[in-house]
Design a protein around this motif. Structure first.
Motif, PDB file in Angstrom:
ATOM      1  N   ILE A  47      26.637  87.403  31.321  1.00  0.00           N
ATOM      2  CA  ILE A  47      25.793  88.044  30.313  1.00  0.00           C
ATOM      3  C   ILE A  47      24.530  87.193  30.238  1.00  0.00           C
ATOM      4  O   ILE A  47      24.573  86.050  29.765  1.00  0.00           O
ATOM      5  N   GLY A  48      23.433  87.748  30.753  1.00  0.00           N
ATOM      6  CA  GLY A  48      22.221  86.937  30.878  1.00  0.00           C
ATOM      7  C   GLY A  48      22.472  85.823  31.882  1.00  0.00           C
ATOM      8  O   GLY A  48      22.858  86.054  33.021  1.00  0.00           O
ATOM      9  N   SER A  49      22.324  84.570  31.445  1.00  0.00           N
ATOM     10  CA  SER A  49      22.555  83.424  32.338  1.00  0.00           C
ATOM     11  C   SER A  49      23.917  82.775  32.088  1.00  0.00           C
ATOM     12  O   SER A  49      24.274  81.793  32.741  1.00  0.00           O
ATOM     13  N   LYS A  50      24.690  83.332  31.147  1.00  0.00           N
ATOM     14  CA  LYS A  50      25.985  82.732  30.794  1.00  0.00           C
ATOM     15  C   LYS A  50      27.117  83.395  31.598  1.00  0.00           C
ATOM     16  O   LYS A  50      27.300  84.610  31.555  1.00  0.00           O
ATOM     17  N   ILE A  51      27.881  82.590  32.338  1.00  0.00           N
ATOM     18  CA  ILE A  51      29.019  83.092  33.121  1.00  0.00           C
ATOM     19  C   ILE A  51      30.231  83.188  32.190  1.00  0.00           C
ATOM     20  O   ILE A  51      30.596  82.208  31.525  1.00  0.00           O
ATOM     21  N   ILE A  52      30.867  84.370  32.147  1.00  0.00           N
ATOM     22  CA  ILE A  52      32.011  84.537  31.219  1.00  0.00           C
ATOM     23  C   ILE A  52      33.344  84.719  31.946  1.00  0.00           C
ATOM     24  O   ILE A  52      34.404  84.626  31.337  1.00  0.00           O
ATOM     25  N   ALA A  53      33.316  84.990  33.247  1.00  0.00           N
ATOM     26  CA  ALA A  53      34.565  85.119  34.012  1.00  0.00           C
ATOM     27  C   ALA A  53      34.265  84.835  35.471  1.00  0.00           C
ATOM     28  O   ALA A  53      33.161  85.112  35.955  1.00  0.00           O
ATOM     29  N   ARG A  54      35.275  84.289  36.198  1.00  0.00           N
ATOM     30  CA  ARG A  54      35.050  83.964  37.614  1.00  0.00           C
ATOM     31  C   ARG A  54      36.346  84.072  38.403  1.00  0.00           C
ATOM     32  O   ARG A  54      37.420  83.725  37.920  1.00  0.00           O
ATOM     33  N   GLU A  55      36.204  84.579  39.619  1.00  0.00           N
ATOM     34  CA  GLU A  55      37.287  84.587  40.607  1.00  0.00           C
ATOM     35  C   GLU A  55      36.677  84.149  41.937  1.00  0.00           C
ATOM     36  O   GLU A  55      35.471  84.314  42.155  1.00  0.00           O
ATOM     37  N   THR A  56      37.514  83.594  42.836  1.00  0.00           N
ATOM     38  CA  THR A  56      37.015  83.118  44.126  1.00  0.00           C
ATOM     39  C   THR A  56      37.810  83.724  45.267  1.00  0.00           C
ATOM     40  O   THR A  56      39.042  83.726  45.235  1.00  0.00           O
ATOM     41  N   VAL A  57      37.084  84.246  46.260  1.00  0.00           N
ATOM     42  CA  VAL A  57      37.727  84.721  47.498  1.00  0.00           C
ATOM     43  C   VAL A  57      37.639  83.576  48.498  1.00  0.00           C
ATOM     44  O   VAL A  57      36.538  83.176  48.903  1.00  0.00           O
ATOM     45  N   LYS A  58      38.788  83.013  48.871  1.00  0.00           N
ATOM     46  CA  LYS A  58      38.822  81.851  49.763  1.00  0.00           C
ATOM     47  C   LYS A  58      38.332  82.218  51.163  1.00  0.00           C
ATOM     48  O   LYS A  58      38.509  83.346  51.627  1.00  0.00           O
ATOM     49  N   ALA A  59      37.742  81.227  51.847  1.00  0.00           N
ATOM     50  CA  ALA A  59      37.206  81.460  53.188  1.00  0.00           C
ATOM     51  C   ALA A  59      38.308  81.360  54.235  1.00  0.00           C
ATOM     52  O   ALA A  59      39.337  80.705  54.023  1.00  0.00           O
ATOM     53  N   TYR A  60      38.063  82.030  55.375  1.00  0.00           N
ATOM     54  CA  TYR A  60      38.916  81.777  56.534  1.00  0.00           C
ATOM     55  C   TYR A  60      38.660  80.344  56.987  1.00  0.00           C
ATOM     56  O   TYR A  60      37.525  79.871  56.964  1.00  0.00           O
ATOM     57  N   ARG A  61      39.704  79.628  57.415  1.00  0.00           N
ATOM     58  CA  ARG A  61      39.518  78.211  57.749  1.00  0.00           C
ATOM     59  C   ARG A  61      40.204  77.884  59.073  1.00  0.00           C
ATOM     60  O   ARG A  61      41.404  78.115  59.226  1.00  0.00           O
ATOM     61  N   LYS A  62      39.407  77.391  60.016  1.00  0.00           N
ATOM     62  CA  LYS A  62      39.966  76.967  61.301  1.00  0.00           C
ATOM     63  C   LYS A  62      40.587  75.583  61.128  1.00  0.00           C
ATOM     64  O   LYS A  62      40.046  74.733  60.419  1.00  0.00           O
ATOM     65  N   ASN A  63      41.707  75.346  61.794  1.00  0.00           N
ATOM     66  CA  ASN A  63      42.362  74.035  61.714  1.00  0.00           C
ATOM     67  C   ASN A  63      41.674  73.081  62.685  1.00  0.00           C
ATOM     68  O   ASN A  63      42.032  72.984  63.862  1.00  0.00           O
ATOM     69  N   VAL A  64      40.642  72.338  62.207  1.00  0.00           N
ATOM     70  CA  VAL A  64      39.876  71.425  63.079  1.00  0.00           C
ATOM     71  C   VAL A  64      40.641  70.135  63.391  1.00  0.00           C
ATOM     72  O   VAL A  64      40.219  69.344  64.225  1.00  0.00           O
ATOM     73  N   LEU A  65      41.757  69.903  62.719  1.00  0.00           N
ATOM     74  CA  LEU A  65      42.537  68.667  62.938  1.00  0.00           C
ATOM     75  C   LEU A  65      43.630  68.858  63.992  1.00  0.00           C
ATOM     76  O   LEU A  65      44.424  67.957  64.242  1.00  0.00           O
ATOM     77  N   ALA A  66      43.674  70.055  64.586  1.00  0.00           N
ATOM     78  CA  ALA A  66      44.747  70.351  65.541  1.00  0.00           C
ATOM     79  C   ALA A  66      44.728  69.388  66.725  1.00  0.00           C
ATOM     80  O   ALA A  66      45.776  69.005  67.251  1.00  0.00           O
TER      81      ALA A  66
END
Length: 669
Positions: free
Chosen positions: A603-622
């Motif tokens: 609402i305006g500049s105030k965030i009142i709710a949030r959800e996050t869609v996680k990224a695809y992640r490659k296993n770089v430590l393999a």
């Protein structure tokens, strides 16, 4: 191989079969088959419908004004209006007496599927009583609150009503609303208590309710069973005795009111008319008072209940008229028709329907836009209470913003589009029309009015530009058994309602009146009320104007970018819960990307709710099968920097089906 001898054998066999069929059927009857209506009027048996049925025309001059009655059947949903109409049609010989006669006047597929009346339907009945021939024009009306405009239009063509009340359920909210519609129109009211054959029927209790709420003496009530046909003959006698004939003049110039219309792709607009003065026949030149266009009448007739052409229609009668109106704008509901060069004072018509709910409608594929446009235009002839404004959206393309009288009205319109025109559409979440009072003279000059109406949330003005926001309110009537009063009151308080009145209509039923903000009841209030009262409570509402409210515009952001299609207007107190629901729906609908997506409600500049869609992640430590931890940390850090860079330059493509899932009315809400 086909030979002349084979052809002769085949021909002889065909002749023998034809002779056998003729012998079984018997000799053909001489003379033309009588029509359904003419046979009923003459009191003689008639043949079933056939091609000859339309050839013979009825002489409507035989029915004088004194022997004409125009009446409607009004009631709450499922109190037996359509069943009573079926029995009246059978009694007067308009249809055959068979077990298959159920909802004869409910002609739309949606009406038969849902078991409700959506369109008011007209039928002219020919009835012999004490040696006199009567013409009874019956209009069967819908019972749901969303279709009250159909009822008010139908009452304009009548002089009386049958008020049907269920002997088991008693008076319901829509019974009260429909009674006052008839009372305001100064019509004669005949109370009919239906379903007396049911095991739990209590007609005496219902008589007391009718006397207390409507002030109609108990001895005027007629107790019937429309299903079994018990006492239905008394209803017809009461119509003749208690409803006055129409006050009309046949010697004056034609004055006809268009109270309904349908569209036929071959014949154009079929207008349902009630004649207040004069007469009309095929070949007459008529003029529309609204458009001033002149037409030649191609056909006039009555509905019995199917179209039955007649030579003429006279004042006091209700029928249909086809005059080659091809364009949707030509058939205005409430228009007055008169003869060419014989102008008359137009009839007052109707109050225009006030849309209570607005929703965006878009074609699923933009290539279907023109087909859908044609379908919407034709359907709005048949349902004039829908308002149409052109609209467009970045995600969904070109479409319309449609105004409906309620949520069921919106669902039925959508269903009719699919069934009658094979058109699939995206319907967005319904919103209500808000108002804003502008603060500065410059803005008033720009908008050309001080008070602006907002039907699209994206056009909601900023708080700095207005002195106050207004939201629509309705006066709701709830009738419920007294054991559910506590639950009903808690539900109403949760919807920001203000109690206005409370009255016991008998020992265990209460009528509550509340002032509701419209946006609180428009989506799921009716369902919630029904579920907490085990289906016993009934609800009806009427427009009560606007009131001041603390409204805010809520934006939905994807990684900081506003998504215009998801902008909503909410009350300040409910912003958090509504924002959370939209964010959760978006999280479930958006496909995952190679970078994280932040979904925020603001609402305006105030965030009142949030959800996050996680990224695809490659296993770089393999590839790290041991060794120093700093090597692993270095790889993870480089991956995180890449994701951060992607998030800055990555464009989130919101697929259309994600919008559909979020915007479409949620049935599970």
């Amino acid at each position: 191989m086909w030979t002349p001898a084979g052809r002769g054998r085949w021909h002889g066999r065909a002749l023998r079969l034809w002779a056998a069929a003729t012998a079984r059927r018997g000799p053909p009857e001489s003379g033309p088959a009588p029509t359904r209506a003419a046979a009923a009027a003459a009191g003689t048996p008639r043949s079933p419908d056939g091609p000859a049925d339309r050839k013979e025309k009825i002489d409507m001059s035989r029915f004088s004004v004194e022997n004409t009655r125009n009446f409607s059947i009004i009631a709450h949903v499922d109190h037996g209006k359509s069943t009573l109409a079926d029995r009246l049609l059978e009694l007067t010989g308009a249809i055959d007496k068979t077990k298959n006669n159920k909802q004869v006047l409910d002609k739309l597929q949606v009406e038969r599927e849902r078991g409700i009346t959506v369109k008011a339907q007209t039928a002219s009945l020919f009835y012999n009583c004490e040696g006199k021939q009567y013409l009874l024009n019956l209009i069967d009306t819908p019972g749901h609150v969303d279709f009250s405009y159909e009822v008010s239009r139908s009452l304009s063509a009548c002089q009386g009503v049958l008020l049907v009340v269920d002997a088991n359920e008693g008076i319901q909210a829509q019974t009260v609303a429909n009674f006052f519609l008839a009372f305001e129109a100064q019509l004669s009211v005949i109370p009919v208590i239906n379903k007396i054959d049911l095991k739990n029927a209590d007609p005496e209790r219902v008589e007391k309710q009718i006397e207390k709420v409507f002030d109609i003496p108990r001895n005027e009530c007629i107790k019937i069973s429309a299903k079994l046909g018990t006492n239905v003959e008394r209803v017809l006698q009461a119509v003749i005795e208690r409803i006055p004939p129409p006050k009309v003049h046949r010697k004056n110039s034609l004055k006809a009111l268009v109270f309904d219309s349908t569209f036929d792709q071959y014949r154009g607009v079929i207008a349902n008319v009630a004649l207040f003065d004069g007469m009309v026949s095929k070949g007459d030149k008529i003029v529309s008072a609204h458009t001033k266009k002149t037409y030649e009448v191609n056909e006039v007739g009555v509905l019995n209940p199917n179209e039955q052409p007649t030579h003429k229609l006279y004042a006091g009668q209700v029928g249909y008229l086809i005059a080659g109106m091809k364009d949707v704008t030509e058939a205005q509901i409430g228009d007055t028709l008169y003869l060419h060069k014989q102008p008359v004072e137009p009839l007052p018509g109707f109050k225009s329907a006030k849309p209570m709910v607005f929703a965006g409608m878009y074609p699923i594929d933009q290539s279907e836009y023109n087909n859908l446009k044609s379908a919407v235009e034709k359907l709005t002839i048949n349902d004039s209470s829908v308002t149409v404004h052109r609209d467009s959206s970045l995600a969904l393309g070109a479409g319309w913003r449609l105004g409906f009288l309620g949520l069921l009205h919106m669902e039925v319109f959508n269903q009719r589009l699919e069934q009658e025109y094979n058109a699939s559409v995206i319907l967005t979440t319904p919103t209500v029309p808000y108002k804003a009072v502008l603060s500065s003279a410059k803005l008033i000059k720009e908008y050309r009015e001080k008070e602006i109406t907002i039907i699209n949330p994206a056009q909601f003005p900023d708080k700095s530009k207005v002195t106050e926001y207004l939201e629509p309110v309705v006066l709701g009537t709830i009738i419920t058994p007294d054991e559910y009063i506590g639950k009903v009151m808690m539900l109403c308080q949760a919807r920001r309602a203000v109690q206005k009145n409370m009255m016991y209509i008998d020992q265990n039923r209460v009528m509550l009146k509340y002032l509701f903000p419209l946006n609180e009841i428009v989506v799921d209030f009716y369902d919630s009320l029904k579920s907490l009262s085990s289906g016993y409570a009934s609800f009806d509402y009427e427009d009560a104007g606007y009131q001041t409210a603390e409204l805010v515009k809520m934006d939905i952001l994807l990684n900081g970018n506003i998504v215009e299609e998801l902008v909503t207007i909410v009350h300040k107190d409910k912003a958090h819960s509504v924002g959370k629901v939209i964010c959760e729906r978006l999280k479930d609908s958006l496909p995952r990307q190679l970078f994280e997506i932040a979904i925020q409600a603001a609402i305006g500049s105030k965030i009142i709710a949030r959800e996050t869609v996680k990224a695809y992640r490659k296993n770089v430590l393999a590839k790290c099968y041991g060794g120093d931890i700093t090597r692993k940390m270095k790889l993870l850090k480089r991956q995180a920097e890449g994701k951060k860079k992607l998030r800055k330059i990555g464009n989130i493509e919101v697929p259309k089906d994600a919008f559909i899932k979020v915007l479409r009315t949620q049935s599970d809400k």
